[in-house]
Write an enzyme that holds these catalytic residues in place. Structure first.
Site, PDB file in Angstrom:
ATOM      1  N   CYS A   9       0.867  -1.184   0.000  1.00 49.42           N
ATOM      2  CA  CYS A   9       0.000   0.000   0.000  1.00 49.42           C
ATOM      3  C   CYS A   9       0.901   1.231   0.000  1.00 49.42           C
ATOM      4  CB  CYS A   9      -0.972  -0.019   1.177  1.00 49.42           C
ATOM      5  SG  CYS A   9      -0.186   0.058   2.797  1.00 49.42           S
ATOM      6  N   ASN A  12       2.324   1.506   4.354  1.00 49.14           N
ATOM      7  CA  ASN A  12       2.632   0.233   5.045  1.00 49.14           C
ATOM      8  C   ASN A  12       2.350   0.308   6.552  1.00 49.14           C
ATOM      9  OD1 ASN A  12       5.460  -2.021   5.576  1.00 49.14           O
ATOM     10  ND2 ASN A  12       3.379  -2.539   5.085  1.00 49.14           N
ATOM     11  N   CYS A  14      -1.338   0.763   7.399  1.00 44.14           N
ATOM     12  CA  CYS A  14      -2.767   0.429   7.527  1.00 44.14           C
ATOM     13  C   CYS A  14      -3.138  -0.782   6.673  1.00 44.14           C
ATOM     14  CB  CYS A  14      -3.652   1.626   7.138  1.00 44.14           C
ATOM     15  SG  CYS A  14      -3.458   3.058   8.220  1.00 44.14           S
ATOM     16  N   ARG A  15      -3.315  -0.584   5.356  1.00 41.95           N
ATOM     17  CA  ARG A  15      -3.902  -1.642   4.529  1.00 41.95           C
ATOM     18  C   ARG A  15      -2.998  -2.845   4.328  1.00 41.95           C
ATOM     19  NH1 ARG A  15      -5.158   2.381  -0.214  1.00 41.95           N
ATOM     20  NH2 ARG A  15      -3.200   3.173   0.683  1.00 41.95           N
ATOM     21  N   SER A  16      -1.732  -2.618   3.941  1.00 41.79           N
ATOM     22  CA  SER A  16      -0.912  -3.804   3.635  1.00 41.79           C
ATOM     23  C   SER A  16      -0.498  -4.603   4.875  1.00 41.79           C
ATOM     24  CB  SER A  16       0.279  -3.461   2.736  1.00 41.79           C
ATOM     25  OG  SER A  16       1.153  -2.544   3.338  1.00 41.79           O
ATOM     26  N   ASP A 128      -8.196   4.018   1.281  1.00 44.61           N
ATOM     27  CA  ASP A 128      -7.215   4.425   2.285  1.00 44.61           C
ATOM     28  C   ASP A 128      -7.963   4.920   3.531  1.00 44.61           C
ATOM     29  OD1 ASP A 128      -5.273   5.649   3.782  1.00 44.61           O
ATOM     30  OD2 ASP A 128      -4.374   6.729   2.104  1.00 44.61           O
TER      31      ASP A 128
HETATM   32  P1  4NP Z   1      -1.746   2.877   4.137  1.00 45.67           P
HETATM   33  O1  4NP Z   1      -2.398   4.222   4.742  1.00 45.67           O
HETATM   34  O2  4NP Z   1      -1.225   3.221   2.770  1.00 45.67           O
HETATM   35  O3  4NP Z   1      -2.914   1.950   4.086  1.00 45.67           O
HETATM   36  O4  4NP Z   1      -0.660   2.458   5.117  1.00 45.67           O
HETATM   37  C1  4NP Z   1      -1.709   5.423   4.824  1.00 45.67           C
HETATM   38  C2  4NP Z   1      -0.866   5.673   5.878  1.00 45.67           C
HETATM   39  C3  4NP Z   1      -0.222   6.884   5.981  1.00 45.67           C
HETATM   40  C4  4NP Z   1      -0.410   7.848   5.010  1.00 45.67           C
HETATM   41  C5  4NP Z   1      -1.232   7.596   3.936  1.00 45.67           C
HETATM   42  C6  4NP Z   1      -1.883   6.379   3.839  1.00 45.67           C
HETATM   43  N1  4NP Z   1       0.239   9.104   5.130  1.00 45.67           N
HETATM   44  O5  4NP Z   1      -0.024   9.986   4.293  1.00 45.67           O
HETATM   45  O6  4NP Z   1       1.051   9.289   6.031  1.00 45.67           O
END
Ligand code: 4NP
Length: 159
Positions: A9, A12, A14-16, A128
């Protein structure tokens, strides 16, 4: 045969890591762990070394799923060491595809959207959840449980 899977994702956190934890949980419950190597990574490096987001971890824990991974950024080498890279959204897919182009013929990993394995949704991307509320984290887990089931069915015939 072993399968080497990398979930990807943006951050790294939340989703992945959730995809990694959900898939490992399903592998354990079917005694299939020995056939798989599972990891996750982000296309961005802002959160490298951090545990998964506490909101994501607590939503997962309520379903009996632990998310122990620490964030790392995807590397060019990952395109050569993993068999299958599963991306959460269209941005991640485009980024990983461009890394594969950079690596060239040595990039052997197949790159596929995670939700191409889901059967209970028409969504093509895992939204997201980072800037939203608790419902977003539950939605991520619902989508990933569905997609991980489909993924395991697709791959377990090849172990
Ligand atoms: P992820 O979510 O891609 O599912 O881990 C996010 C975590 C942090 C951010 C964006 C998406 N960020 O902008 O910091």
């Amino acid at each position: 045969m072993n399968h080497r899977l990398l979930f990807v994702c943006l951050g790294n956190i939340c989703r992945s890591p959730a995809a990694e934890g959900v898939f490992l949980h399903q592998l354990k419950s079917q005694d299939m762990e020995k056939h798989f190597v599972v990891d996750s990574a982000g296309t961005g490096g802002w959160h490298v070394g951090r545990p998964a987001d506490s909101r994501m971890r607590s939503a997962a824990q309520q379903r009996g799923i632990l998310l122990p991974s620490r964030a790392r950024q995807i590397t060019l080498e990952d395109l050569q060491t993993f068999d299958l890279i599963l991306t959460m959204d269209a941005d991640n897919l485009a980024t990983v595809q461009s890394l594969a182009t950079e690596v060239g013929p040595m990039a052997t990993a197949r790159i596929e959207p995670m939700l191409s394995y889901a059967t209970k949704t028409s969504l093509e991307e895992v939204p997201d959840p980072y800037y939203g509320g608790d419902a977003g984290f539950e939605k991520v887990l619902d989508l990933l449980e569905d997609a991980c089931e489909g993924l395991l069915i697709a791959l377990s015939s090849q172990v």
